[in-house]
Design an enzyme around this catalytic site. Structure first.
Site, PDB file in Angstrom:
ATOM      1  N   LEU A  17       0.823  -1.212   0.000  1.00 51.28           N
ATOM      2  CA  LEU A  17       0.000   0.000   0.000  1.00 51.28           C
ATOM      3  C   LEU A  17       0.859   1.265   0.000  1.00 51.28           C
ATOM      4  O   LEU A  17       0.353   2.350  -0.264  1.00 51.28           O
ATOM      5  CB  LEU A  17      -0.918   0.023   1.225  1.00 51.28           C
ATOM      6  N   LEU A  21       6.649   4.718   1.543  1.00 48.39           N
ATOM      7  CA  LEU A  21       6.463   6.047   0.956  1.00 48.39           C
ATOM      8  C   LEU A  21       5.744   6.978   1.934  1.00 48.39           C
ATOM      9  O   LEU A  21       6.069   8.157   2.051  1.00 48.39           O
ATOM     10  CB  LEU A  21       5.659   5.904  -0.332  1.00 48.39           C
ATOM     11  N   ASP A  73      12.920   0.209   1.346  1.00 46.18           N
ATOM     12  CA  ASP A  73      12.250   1.375   1.920  1.00 46.18           C
ATOM     13  C   ASP A  73      13.245   2.372   2.506  1.00 46.18           C
ATOM     14  O   ASP A  73      12.957   3.569   2.584  1.00 46.18           O
ATOM     15  CB  ASP A  73      11.243   0.954   2.996  1.00 46.18           C
ATOM     16  N   LYS A 224     -17.997   7.553   8.758  1.00 44.25           N
ATOM     17  CA  LYS A 224     -18.327   6.168   9.071  1.00 44.25           C
ATOM     18  C   LYS A 224     -17.088   5.423   9.587  1.00 44.25           C
ATOM     19  O   LYS A 224     -17.153   4.691  10.592  1.00 44.25           O
ATOM     20  CB  LYS A 224     -18.878   5.502   7.805  1.00 44.25           C
ATOM     21  N   CYS A 382      28.627  -1.421 -11.684  1.00 44.49           N
ATOM     22  CA  CYS A 382      29.052  -2.659 -11.022  1.00 44.49           C
ATOM     23  C   CYS A 382      29.327  -3.756 -12.056  1.00 44.49           C
ATOM     24  O   CYS A 382      30.336  -3.699 -12.739  1.00 44.49           O
ATOM     25  CB  CYS A 382      28.012  -3.083  -9.987  1.00 44.49           C
ATOM     26  N   ARG A 471      31.418  -8.818  -5.046  1.00 42.59           N
ATOM     27  CA  ARG A 471      32.449  -9.765  -4.613  1.00 42.59           C
ATOM     28  C   ARG A 471      33.641  -9.816  -5.575  1.00 42.59           C
ATOM     29  O   ARG A 471      34.688 -10.331  -5.227  1.00 42.59           O
ATOM     30  CB  ARG A 471      31.873 -11.189  -4.533  1.00 42.59           C
ATOM     31  N   HIS A 516      27.765   1.781  -6.753  1.00 40.44           N
ATOM     32  CA  HIS A 516      26.355   1.993  -7.085  1.00 40.44           C
ATOM     33  C   HIS A 516      25.952   3.446  -6.815  1.00 40.44           C
ATOM     34  O   HIS A 516      25.405   3.759  -5.748  1.00 40.44           O
ATOM     35  CB  HIS A 516      25.470   1.047  -6.262  1.00 40.44           C
ATOM     36  N   GLU A 518      23.527   5.146  -7.882  1.00 42.41           N
ATOM     37  CA  GLU A 518      22.078   5.358  -7.778  1.00 42.41           C
ATOM     38  C   GLU A 518      21.608   5.393  -6.331  1.00 42.41           C
ATOM     39  O   GLU A 518      20.575   6.009  -6.022  1.00 42.41           O
ATOM     40  CB  GLU A 518      21.319   4.273  -8.554  1.00 42.41           C
TER      41      GLU A 518
END
Length: 545
Positions: A17, A21, A73, A224, A382, A471, A516, A518
Protein backbone atom coordinates in the site's frame (compact mmCIF):
# COMPACT_ATOMS: atom_id res chain seq x y z
CA UNK A 1 17.42 16.20 27.11
CA UNK A 2 13.93 15.54 25.75
CA UNK A 3 13.27 12.00 24.63
CA UNK A 4 12.33 11.51 20.98
CA UNK A 5 8.69 11.10 20.07
CA UNK A 6 7.84 7.83 18.31
CA UNK A 7 5.44 7.33 15.41
CA UNK A 8 4.67 3.67 14.71
CA UNK A 9 3.45 3.05 11.15
CA UNK A 10 1.57 -0.17 10.43
CA UNK A 11 -0.39 -1.54 7.49
CA UNK A 12 -3.53 -3.59 7.01
CA UNK A 13 -5.77 -5.32 4.44
CA UNK A 14 -3.05 -5.90 1.82
CA UNK A 15 0.67 -5.33 1.42
CA UNK A 16 2.23 -2.88 -1.05
CA UNK A 17 0.00 0.00 0.00
CA UNK A 18 3.01 2.28 0.33
CA UNK A 19 3.95 2.29 4.02
CA UNK A 20 7.54 3.12 3.10
CA UNK A 21 6.46 6.05 0.96
CA UNK A 22 4.03 7.22 3.65
CA UNK A 23 6.77 7.04 6.29
CA UNK A 24 9.25 8.91 4.08
CA UNK A 25 6.68 11.58 3.18
CA UNK A 26 5.65 12.15 6.80
CA UNK A 27 9.32 12.36 7.71
CA UNK A 28 9.83 14.98 5.00
CA UNK A 29 6.86 17.01 6.29
CA UNK A 30 8.13 17.00 9.88
CA UNK A 31 11.59 17.90 8.57
CA UNK A 32 10.05 20.81 6.64
CA UNK A 33 8.75 22.08 9.99
CA UNK A 34 12.26 22.12 11.43
CA UNK A 35 12.28 18.82 13.32
CA UNK A 36 15.13 16.30 13.31
CA UNK A 37 13.87 12.92 12.22
CA UNK A 38 15.04 9.31 12.09
CA UNK A 39 13.36 6.51 10.17
CA UNK A 40 13.51 2.81 11.02
CA UNK A 41 12.14 -0.28 9.30
CA UNK A 42 11.34 -3.60 11.02
CA UNK A 43 10.78 -6.56 8.70
CA UNK A 44 9.10 -9.67 10.18
CA UNK A 45 10.58 -12.18 7.72
CA UNK A 46 13.12 -14.70 9.03
CA UNK A 47 15.97 -13.79 6.68
CA UNK A 48 18.76 -12.06 8.60
CA UNK A 49 18.76 -9.33 5.94
CA UNK A 50 17.59 -9.05 2.31
CA UNK A 51 21.12 -9.59 0.98
CA UNK A 52 20.57 -13.18 -0.13
CA UNK A 53 16.95 -12.74 -1.25
CA UNK A 54 16.01 -12.83 -4.92
CA UNK A 55 15.26 -9.38 -6.38
CA UNK A 56 12.10 -10.96 -7.81
CA UNK A 57 10.87 -11.60 -4.27
CA UNK A 58 11.92 -8.49 -2.45
CA UNK A 59 13.10 -5.91 -4.96
CA UNK A 60 16.50 -4.27 -4.73
CA UNK A 61 18.83 -4.43 -1.75
CA UNK A 62 19.59 -0.94 -0.48
CA UNK A 63 23.12 -0.45 0.90
CA UNK A 64 24.02 2.08 3.59
CA UNK A 65 27.29 3.95 4.00
CA UNK A 66 28.23 1.75 6.96
CA UNK A 67 27.74 -1.43 4.96
CA UNK A 68 24.26 -2.73 5.83
CA UNK A 69 22.24 -4.62 3.24
CA UNK A 70 18.80 -3.21 3.93
CA UNK A 71 15.20 -3.06 2.80
CA UNK A 72 14.49 -0.86 -0.23
CA UNK A 73 12.25 1.38 1.92
CA UNK A 74 15.43 2.82 3.41
CA UNK A 75 16.05 4.19 -0.08
CA UNK A 76 12.72 6.03 0.10
CA UNK A 77 13.68 7.40 3.50
CA UNK A 78 17.00 8.76 2.23
CA UNK A 79 15.63 10.16 -1.02
CA UNK A 80 12.82 12.04 0.71
CA UNK A 81 14.70 13.34 3.76
CA UNK A 82 18.38 13.36 2.84
CA UNK A 83 19.14 11.66 6.18
CA UNK A 84 21.72 8.90 5.54
CA UNK A 85 20.42 5.49 6.60
CA UNK A 86 22.51 3.38 8.97
CA UNK A 87 22.83 -0.26 10.04
CA UNK A 88 20.68 0.53 13.06
CA UNK A 89 17.77 1.61 10.87
CA UNK A 90 16.69 -1.82 9.59
CA UNK A 91 16.26 -5.16 11.28
CA UNK A 92 14.43 -8.41 10.62
CA UNK A 93 12.93 -11.22 12.68
CA UNK A 94 15.87 -13.31 11.52
CA UNK A 95 18.36 -10.87 12.99
CA UNK A 96 16.39 -10.55 16.23
CA UNK A 97 16.17 -14.33 16.67
CA UNK A 98 19.86 -14.76 15.76
CA UNK A 99 20.78 -12.33 18.51
CA UNK A 100 18.39 -14.02 20.94
CA UNK A 101 19.82 -17.51 20.31
CA UNK A 102 23.39 -16.26 20.60
CA UNK A 103 22.53 -14.78 24.00
CA UNK A 104 20.85 -18.02 25.08
CA UNK A 105 23.89 -20.12 24.04
CA UNK A 106 26.18 -17.83 26.04
CA UNK A 107 24.00 -18.29 29.10
CA UNK A 108 22.91 -14.66 29.24
CA UNK A 109 19.43 -15.72 30.37
CA UNK A 110 20.87 -17.56 33.40
CA UNK A 111 19.10 -20.80 32.66
CA UNK A 112 15.65 -19.25 32.43
CA UNK A 113 13.04 -20.25 29.86
CA UNK A 114 13.50 -18.08 26.74
CA UNK A 115 10.18 -16.87 25.36
CA UNK A 116 8.72 -14.51 22.78
CA UNK A 117 7.50 -12.30 25.62
CA UNK A 118 9.56 -10.79 27.15
CA UNK A 119 12.80 -11.86 25.46
CA UNK A 120 12.02 -11.38 21.75
CA UNK A 121 9.95 -8.26 22.38
CA UNK A 122 12.68 -6.80 24.59
CA UNK A 123 15.21 -7.14 21.78
CA UNK A 124 12.80 -5.48 19.34
CA UNK A 125 12.21 -2.61 21.76
CA UNK A 126 15.96 -2.28 22.29
CA UNK A 127 16.46 -1.97 18.53
CA UNK A 128 13.72 0.65 18.17
CA UNK A 129 15.13 2.87 20.93
CA UNK A 130 18.80 2.49 19.99
CA UNK A 131 20.51 5.56 18.56
CA UNK A 132 17.50 7.88 18.74
CA UNK A 133 18.94 10.38 21.22
CA UNK A 134 19.43 13.19 18.70
CA UNK A 135 16.03 12.87 16.97
CA UNK A 136 12.87 14.83 17.67
CA UNK A 137 10.77 12.19 15.93
CA UNK A 138 11.47 8.53 15.21
CA UNK A 139 9.23 7.05 12.52
CA UNK A 140 9.16 3.29 12.88
CA UNK A 141 7.60 1.24 10.08
CA UNK A 142 6.52 -2.36 10.67
CA UNK A 143 6.68 -4.46 7.51
CA UNK A 144 3.89 -6.75 6.36
CA UNK A 145 0.28 -6.39 7.52
CA UNK A 146 -1.55 -6.68 10.80
CA UNK A 147 -2.54 -10.32 11.36
CA UNK A 148 0.64 -11.82 9.89
CA UNK A 149 1.83 -14.55 12.27
CA UNK A 150 5.51 -13.60 12.03
CA UNK A 151 4.69 -9.93 12.73
CA UNK A 152 2.95 -10.54 16.07
CA UNK A 153 6.07 -10.06 18.25
CA UNK A 154 6.70 -6.71 16.50
CA UNK A 155 3.16 -5.50 17.11
CA UNK A 156 3.40 -6.61 20.74
CA UNK A 157 6.71 -4.76 21.10
CA UNK A 158 5.29 -1.48 19.81
CA UNK A 159 2.19 -1.97 21.97
CA UNK A 160 4.45 -2.25 25.00
CA UNK A 161 6.45 0.82 23.95
CA UNK A 162 3.25 2.82 23.55
CA UNK A 163 2.32 1.85 27.10
CA UNK A 164 5.81 2.67 28.43
CA UNK A 165 6.20 5.98 26.61
CA UNK A 166 2.67 7.24 27.16
CA UNK A 167 0.39 9.09 24.74
CA UNK A 168 2.53 12.26 24.70
CA UNK A 169 5.55 10.35 23.40
CA UNK A 170 4.10 7.84 20.94
CA UNK A 171 1.28 7.46 18.41
CA UNK A 172 0.14 4.85 15.90
CA UNK A 173 -0.54 5.56 12.22
CA UNK A 174 -2.32 2.74 10.40
CA UNK A 175 -2.37 2.51 6.60
CA UNK A 176 -5.36 0.70 5.09
CA UNK A 177 -7.12 0.18 1.76
CA UNK A 178 -10.50 1.64 0.85
CA UNK A 179 -11.24 -0.25 -2.38
CA UNK A 180 -13.67 0.82 -5.10
CA UNK A 181 -15.94 -2.03 -6.19
CA UNK A 182 -16.72 -1.28 -9.81
CA UNK A 183 -19.75 -3.59 -10.02
CA UNK A 184 -21.38 -1.83 -7.07
CA UNK A 185 -19.99 1.61 -7.99
CA UNK A 186 -19.07 2.06 -4.35
CA UNK A 187 -16.08 2.60 -2.10
CA UNK A 188 -16.00 -0.01 0.65
CA UNK A 189 -14.92 0.83 4.21
CA UNK A 190 -15.36 -2.66 5.67
CA UNK A 191 -11.75 -3.81 4.95
CA UNK A 192 -10.49 -0.81 6.94
CA UNK A 193 -12.90 -1.55 9.78
CA UNK A 194 -11.73 -5.17 9.95
CA UNK A 195 -8.07 -4.16 9.84
CA UNK A 196 -8.51 -1.75 12.74
CA UNK A 197 -10.50 -4.39 14.64
CA UNK A 198 -7.56 -6.78 14.19
CA UNK A 199 -5.13 -4.13 15.40
CA UNK A 200 -7.27 -3.31 18.44
CA UNK A 201 -7.54 -7.01 19.30
CA UNK A 202 -3.77 -7.03 19.97
CA UNK A 203 -4.00 -3.92 22.09
CA UNK A 204 -3.22 -1.11 19.64
CA UNK A 205 -5.68 1.70 19.02
CA UNK A 206 -4.57 3.74 15.99
CA UNK A 207 -4.47 7.52 16.40
CA UNK A 208 -4.52 8.25 12.67
CA UNK A 209 -5.79 6.26 9.71
CA UNK A 210 -4.22 6.77 6.30
CA UNK A 211 -6.80 5.45 3.83
CA UNK A 212 -5.34 4.51 0.44
CA UNK A 213 -7.83 4.90 -2.37
CA UNK A 214 -8.00 5.37 -6.11
CA UNK A 215 -10.95 7.72 -5.67
CA UNK A 216 -11.95 10.61 -3.44
CA UNK A 217 -13.40 9.31 -0.16
CA UNK A 218 -16.61 11.27 0.61
CA UNK A 219 -16.97 12.92 4.01
CA UNK A 220 -19.81 10.55 4.89
CA UNK A 221 -17.54 7.53 4.39
CA UNK A 222 -14.75 9.09 6.43
CA UNK A 223 -17.25 9.80 9.23
CA UNK A 224 -18.33 6.17 9.07
CA UNK A 225 -14.72 5.00 9.34
CA UNK A 226 -14.12 7.34 12.27
CA UNK A 227 -17.21 6.09 14.13
CA UNK A 228 -16.48 2.39 13.72
CA UNK A 229 -12.73 2.74 14.28
CA UNK A 230 -13.07 4.99 17.33
CA UNK A 231 -10.97 7.91 16.15
CA UNK A 232 -11.72 11.62 15.46
CA UNK A 233 -13.06 12.46 11.98
CA UNK A 234 -10.12 14.72 11.18
CA UNK A 235 -7.74 11.83 11.89
CA UNK A 236 -9.15 9.84 8.96
CA UNK A 237 -6.79 10.97 6.19
CA UNK A 238 -7.40 10.03 2.57
CA UNK A 239 -4.27 9.01 0.69
CA UNK A 240 -5.11 9.20 -2.99
CA UNK A 241 -3.02 7.89 -5.89
CA UNK A 242 -0.65 10.55 -7.26
CA UNK A 243 0.81 11.14 -10.71
CA UNK A 244 4.34 10.84 -9.33
CA UNK A 245 5.67 9.87 -5.92
CA UNK A 246 7.18 13.30 -5.25
CA UNK A 247 3.68 14.71 -5.05
CA UNK A 248 2.95 12.59 -1.98
CA UNK A 249 4.44 14.88 0.73
CA UNK A 250 2.49 17.86 -0.61
CA UNK A 251 -0.68 15.78 -1.00
CA UNK A 252 -0.40 14.51 2.59
CA UNK A 253 0.14 18.04 3.84
CA UNK A 254 -2.96 19.22 1.96
CA UNK A 255 -4.89 16.42 3.71
CA UNK A 256 -3.44 17.73 7.02
CA UNK A 257 -1.54 14.59 7.98
CA UNK A 258 1.33 16.51 9.57
CA UNK A 259 -1.13 18.76 11.43
CA UNK A 260 -2.93 15.74 12.91
CA UNK A 261 0.36 14.16 13.97
CA UNK A 262 1.41 17.33 15.80
CA UNK A 263 -2.04 17.61 17.39
CA UNK A 264 -1.67 14.09 18.76
CA UNK A 265 1.55 15.18 20.46
CA UNK A 266 0.06 18.49 21.68
CA UNK A 267 2.61 20.41 19.60
CA UNK A 268 1.97 23.69 17.73
CA UNK A 269 0.90 23.18 14.13
CA UNK A 270 -0.23 26.61 12.85
CA UNK A 271 3.05 27.53 11.15
CA UNK A 272 3.14 26.13 7.62
CA UNK A 273 6.06 23.88 6.64
CA UNK A 274 8.46 25.06 3.95
CA UNK A 275 7.61 22.84 0.97
CA UNK A 276 9.21 25.02 -1.71
CA UNK A 277 11.68 22.36 -2.84
CA UNK A 278 8.86 19.85 -3.30
CA UNK A 279 6.83 22.31 -5.39
CA UNK A 280 9.90 22.93 -7.57
CA UNK A 281 10.45 19.19 -8.05
CA UNK A 282 6.79 18.66 -8.95
CA UNK A 283 6.81 21.56 -11.43
CA UNK A 284 9.96 20.33 -13.16
CA UNK A 285 8.72 16.72 -13.26
CA UNK A 286 5.34 17.66 -14.70
CA UNK A 287 6.54 20.24 -17.24
CA UNK A 288 9.22 18.44 -19.27
CA UNK A 289 10.65 20.04 -22.38
CA UNK A 290 12.03 16.94 -24.10
CA UNK A 291 12.20 13.14 -23.98
CA UNK A 292 14.98 10.59 -24.31
CA UNK A 293 15.02 6.79 -24.43
CA UNK A 294 17.46 4.74 -22.38
CA UNK A 295 17.84 0.99 -22.87
CA UNK A 296 18.28 -0.83 -19.56
CA UNK A 297 19.87 -4.14 -20.50
CA UNK A 298 19.32 -6.29 -17.42
CA UNK A 299 17.90 -9.57 -16.21
CA UNK A 300 15.47 -8.59 -13.43
CA UNK A 301 13.14 -6.72 -15.76
CA UNK A 302 9.97 -8.50 -14.64
CA UNK A 303 10.00 -6.66 -11.30
CA UNK A 304 10.85 -2.97 -11.55
CA UNK A 305 11.43 -2.80 -7.78
CA UNK A 306 14.60 -4.79 -8.45
CA UNK A 307 15.98 -1.54 -9.92
CA UNK A 308 14.13 0.88 -7.63
CA UNK A 309 17.01 3.26 -6.84
CA UNK A 310 18.18 3.14 -10.44
CA UNK A 311 14.76 4.18 -11.76
CA UNK A 312 14.56 6.97 -9.19
CA UNK A 313 18.06 8.21 -10.06
CA UNK A 314 17.02 8.51 -13.72
CA UNK A 315 13.88 10.37 -12.63
CA UNK A 316 16.03 12.78 -10.60
CA UNK A 317 18.29 13.45 -13.58
CA UNK A 318 15.19 13.94 -15.74
CA UNK A 319 13.78 16.45 -13.25
CA UNK A 320 17.13 18.27 -13.27
CA UNK A 321 17.10 18.52 -17.08
CA UNK A 322 13.30 18.98 -17.42
CA UNK A 323 13.34 15.83 -19.50
CA UNK A 324 11.23 12.68 -19.59
CA UNK A 325 13.64 9.77 -19.26
CA UNK A 326 11.84 6.85 -20.84
CA UNK A 327 13.39 3.56 -19.77
CA UNK A 328 13.20 0.77 -22.35
CA UNK A 329 13.64 -2.57 -20.58
CA UNK A 330 15.65 -4.99 -22.73
CA UNK A 331 15.96 -8.55 -21.45
CA UNK A 332 19.67 -9.34 -21.60
CA UNK A 333 18.95 -12.95 -22.56
CA UNK A 334 17.11 -11.81 -25.70
CA UNK A 335 19.97 -9.83 -27.23
CA UNK A 336 23.09 -10.86 -29.14
CA UNK A 337 25.53 -9.34 -31.62
CA UNK A 338 23.30 -10.30 -34.56
CA UNK A 339 20.12 -8.59 -33.29
CA UNK A 340 21.68 -5.76 -31.23
CA UNK A 341 20.92 -3.17 -33.91
CA UNK A 342 17.29 -4.26 -34.11
CA UNK A 343 16.93 -4.14 -30.29
CA UNK A 344 18.82 -0.91 -29.68
CA UNK A 345 18.54 1.24 -32.81
CA UNK A 346 15.83 3.53 -31.40
CA UNK A 347 17.46 4.37 -28.07
CA UNK A 348 19.60 7.40 -27.25
CA UNK A 349 21.64 5.81 -24.45
CA UNK A 350 22.45 2.36 -23.06
CA UNK A 351 22.78 1.29 -19.43
CA UNK A 352 23.96 -2.07 -18.08
CA UNK A 353 23.14 -2.16 -14.35
CA UNK A 354 24.46 -4.33 -11.54
CA UNK A 355 23.55 -7.98 -11.14
CA UNK A 356 24.80 -11.40 -10.18
CA UNK A 357 25.31 -14.69 -12.03
CA UNK A 358 25.98 -15.68 -15.62
CA UNK A 359 22.46 -15.47 -17.08
CA UNK A 360 22.23 -12.74 -19.71
CA UNK A 361 25.94 -11.87 -19.58
CA UNK A 362 26.60 -12.38 -23.31
CA UNK A 363 23.63 -10.19 -24.19
CA UNK A 364 24.94 -7.41 -21.97
CA UNK A 365 28.37 -7.68 -23.59
CA UNK A 366 26.73 -7.44 -27.03
CA UNK A 367 24.91 -4.27 -25.95
CA UNK A 368 28.16 -2.75 -24.63
CA UNK A 369 29.94 -3.51 -27.91
CA UNK A 370 27.07 -1.91 -29.82
CA UNK A 371 27.31 1.24 -27.67
CA UNK A 372 31.09 1.41 -28.04
CA UNK A 373 31.17 0.98 -31.82
CA UNK A 374 28.16 3.20 -32.57
CA UNK A 375 29.25 6.02 -30.21
CA UNK A 376 26.08 5.77 -28.14
CA UNK A 377 26.39 7.09 -24.57
CA UNK A 378 27.00 4.11 -22.30
CA UNK A 379 26.80 3.82 -18.52
CA UNK A 380 27.82 0.61 -16.73
CA UNK A 381 27.24 0.06 -13.02
CA UNK A 382 29.05 -2.66 -11.02
CA UNK A 383 28.63 -5.75 -13.25
CA UNK A 384 28.14 -3.31 -16.15
CA UNK A 385 31.61 -1.89 -15.56
CA UNK A 386 33.12 -5.38 -15.31
CA UNK A 387 31.48 -6.51 -18.55
CA UNK A 388 32.71 -3.37 -20.33
CA UNK A 389 36.23 -4.46 -19.35
CA UNK A 390 35.61 -8.00 -20.61
CA UNK A 391 34.12 -6.71 -23.88
CA UNK A 392 37.20 -4.58 -24.48
CA UNK A 393 39.54 -7.46 -23.60
CA UNK A 394 37.77 -9.73 -26.08
CA UNK A 395 37.21 -7.37 -28.96
CA UNK A 396 40.05 -4.84 -28.68
CA UNK A 397 42.80 -6.98 -27.13
CA UNK A 398 41.66 -10.22 -28.82
CA UNK A 399 41.71 -12.25 -25.60
CA UNK A 400 39.23 -14.91 -26.73
CA UNK A 401 38.46 -16.48 -23.35
CA UNK A 402 38.35 -13.22 -21.40
CA UNK A 403 35.69 -13.49 -18.71
CA UNK A 404 35.07 -13.43 -14.97
CA UNK A 405 35.60 -16.24 -12.47
CA UNK A 406 32.06 -15.44 -11.31
CA UNK A 407 30.83 -17.18 -14.47
CA UNK A 408 33.53 -19.80 -15.11
CA UNK A 409 36.81 -20.87 -13.55
CA UNK A 410 38.22 -21.77 -16.98
CA UNK A 411 38.93 -18.32 -18.40
CA UNK A 412 41.41 -15.50 -18.61
CA UNK A 413 40.10 -13.75 -15.53
CA UNK A 414 39.77 -10.09 -16.40
CA UNK A 415 37.47 -10.05 -13.37
CA UNK A 416 38.31 -12.12 -10.27
CA UNK A 417 37.02 -12.85 -6.77
CA UNK A 418 38.02 -10.27 -4.19
CA UNK A 419 39.29 -11.97 -1.01
CA UNK A 420 41.10 -9.13 0.75
CA UNK A 421 40.71 -5.36 0.87
CA UNK A 422 41.16 -2.33 3.11
CA UNK A 423 38.35 -0.52 4.94
CA UNK A 424 39.07 2.38 7.30
CA UNK A 425 42.65 1.20 7.66
CA UNK A 426 41.64 -2.38 8.56
CA UNK A 427 42.19 -5.39 6.30
CA UNK A 428 39.00 -7.35 5.62
CA UNK A 429 39.26 -10.93 4.34
CA UNK A 430 36.77 -13.33 2.76
CA UNK A 431 37.01 -17.01 1.89
CA UNK A 432 35.87 -18.50 -1.44
CA UNK A 433 33.44 -20.93 0.23
CA UNK A 434 32.19 -18.50 2.85
CA UNK A 435 28.49 -17.84 3.51
CA UNK A 436 26.87 -15.59 0.90
CA UNK A 437 25.11 -13.25 3.33
CA UNK A 438 26.96 -10.07 4.32
CA UNK A 439 30.29 -11.20 2.85
CA UNK A 440 30.66 -8.79 -0.05
CA UNK A 441 32.54 -5.52 -0.21
CA UNK A 442 29.75 -3.44 1.26
CA UNK A 443 29.20 0.21 2.04
CA UNK A 444 31.05 3.46 1.37
CA UNK A 445 34.64 3.53 0.17
CA UNK A 446 36.77 6.45 -0.95
CA UNK A 447 37.92 6.70 -4.55
CA UNK A 448 40.67 8.94 -5.95
CA UNK A 449 39.87 10.56 -9.31
CA UNK A 450 42.48 11.19 -11.96
CA UNK A 451 42.58 14.74 -13.27
CA UNK A 452 41.82 15.53 -16.92
CA UNK A 453 39.23 12.75 -17.10
CA UNK A 454 35.47 12.70 -17.63
CA UNK A 455 34.93 11.43 -14.08
CA UNK A 456 36.93 14.30 -12.59
CA UNK A 457 35.04 16.77 -14.76
CA UNK A 458 31.72 15.34 -13.54
CA UNK A 459 32.53 15.27 -9.81
CA UNK A 460 34.86 18.29 -9.83
CA UNK A 461 36.84 16.93 -6.89
CA UNK A 462 39.75 14.59 -6.30
CA UNK A 463 38.30 12.24 -3.67
CA UNK A 464 34.76 10.87 -3.73
CA UNK A 465 32.88 8.37 -1.56
CA UNK A 466 30.47 5.86 -3.09
CA UNK A 467 28.65 2.73 -1.94
CA UNK A 468 29.65 -0.76 -3.02
CA UNK A 469 28.03 -4.20 -3.13
CA UNK A 470 30.06 -6.82 -4.97
CA UNK A 471 32.45 -9.77 -4.61
CA UNK A 472 34.46 -9.48 -7.82
CA UNK A 473 36.97 -6.88 -8.98
CA UNK A 474 38.85 -5.91 -12.12
CA UNK A 475 42.16 -7.81 -12.38
CA UNK A 476 44.80 -5.09 -12.03
CA UNK A 477 47.22 -7.14 -14.17
CA UNK A 478 45.22 -6.09 -17.24
CA UNK A 479 45.21 -2.36 -16.44
CA UNK A 480 48.04 -1.38 -18.81
CA UNK A 481 46.69 -3.54 -21.64
CA UNK A 482 43.27 -1.90 -21.46
CA UNK A 483 44.89 1.53 -21.31
CA UNK A 484 46.75 0.68 -24.52
CA UNK A 485 43.34 -0.03 -26.10
CA UNK A 486 42.09 3.49 -25.34
CA UNK A 487 40.65 3.13 -21.86
CA UNK A 488 41.41 5.26 -18.82
CA UNK A 489 41.06 4.14 -15.21
CA UNK A 490 39.87 7.47 -13.94
CA UNK A 491 38.95 6.32 -10.43
CA UNK A 492 41.15 4.14 -8.22
CA UNK A 493 40.98 3.12 -4.54
CA UNK A 494 43.23 5.02 -2.13
CA UNK A 495 45.65 2.09 -1.91
CA UNK A 496 45.70 2.01 -5.74
CA UNK A 497 44.85 -1.71 -5.80
CA UNK A 498 41.21 -1.54 -6.91
CA UNK A 499 39.92 -0.06 -10.15
CA UNK A 500 36.75 1.94 -9.48
CA UNK A 501 35.97 3.86 -12.70
CA UNK A 502 36.80 3.08 -16.30
CA UNK A 503 36.12 5.35 -19.26
CA UNK A 504 36.79 5.19 -22.97
CA UNK A 505 38.66 7.92 -24.79
CA UNK A 506 37.38 9.18 -28.15
CA UNK A 507 33.80 8.37 -27.26
CA UNK A 508 31.03 10.88 -26.50
CA UNK A 509 30.26 9.33 -23.08
CA UNK A 510 31.39 5.81 -22.12
CA UNK A 511 31.85 5.21 -18.42
CA UNK A 512 31.67 2.24 -16.04
CA UNK A 513 31.78 2.36 -12.25
CA UNK A 514 32.35 -0.47 -9.76
CA UNK A 515 30.08 1.18 -7.17
CA UNK A 516 26.35 1.99 -7.09
CA UNK A 517 25.87 5.76 -7.54
CA UNK A 518 22.08 5.36 -7.78
CA UNK A 519 21.96 4.71 -4.03
CA UNK A 520 22.95 8.30 -3.23
CA UNK A 521 20.74 10.16 -5.70
CA UNK A 522 17.89 12.35 -4.42
CA UNK A 523 15.22 14.43 -6.20
CA UNK A 524 16.63 17.65 -4.74
CA UNK A 525 20.25 16.47 -5.15
CA UNK A 526 20.54 14.27 -8.27
CA UNK A 527 23.68 12.22 -8.65
CA UNK A 528 26.20 13.97 -10.96
CA UNK A 529 26.94 10.79 -12.94
CA UNK A 530 23.27 10.47 -13.88
CA UNK A 531 22.84 14.16 -14.75
CA UNK A 532 25.99 14.03 -16.89
CA UNK A 533 24.88 10.83 -18.62
CA UNK A 534 21.41 12.22 -19.38
CA UNK A 535 23.01 15.43 -20.69
CA UNK A 536 25.09 13.31 -23.09
CA UNK A 537 21.99 11.34 -24.08
CA UNK A 538 20.07 14.56 -24.78
CA UNK A 539 22.94 15.74 -26.98
CA UNK A 540 22.99 12.37 -28.75
CA UNK A 541 19.27 12.66 -29.47
CA UNK A 542 19.79 16.15 -30.87
CA UNK A 543 22.69 14.94 -33.01
CA UNK A 544 25.20 17.14 -31.19
CA UNK A 545 27.53 14.28 -30.27
Amino acid sequence: MNMAKFIFITGGVVSSLGKGLASASLGALLQARGYKIRLKKLDPYLNVDPGTMSPYQHGEVFVTDDGAEADLDLGHYERFTGVPARKGDNTTAGRIYSKLLAKERRGDYLGGTVQVIPHVTDLIKEFIKEGTEDADFVLCEIGGTVGDIEALPFFEAIRQLGYEFGSNKSIYVHLTLVPYINAAKELKTKPTQHSVKELRSIGIQPNILLCRSEREIPLSERQKIALFCNIPEDSVIQALDQKNIYRVPVAYHEEQLDKQVLKCFNLPYDVKPNLDKWHKIIHSAENPEQEVKIAIVGKYNKLKDAYKSLIEAFDHAGIYHKCVVKLCWVNASSINELNADEKLKDVHGIMVPGGFGSRGVEGKIAAIKYARINKIPFFGICLGMQLASIEAARNLLNIENASSTEFTEHCTNIIGLLTEWEKSGVTEKREINEDLGGTMRLGAYDCVLQKDTLAYQIYNREIISERHRHRYEFNINYKEKLESAGFTFSGISKDRKLMEIIELKDHPWFLGVQFHPELKSKPFDPHPLFTSFINAVINNRKGIL
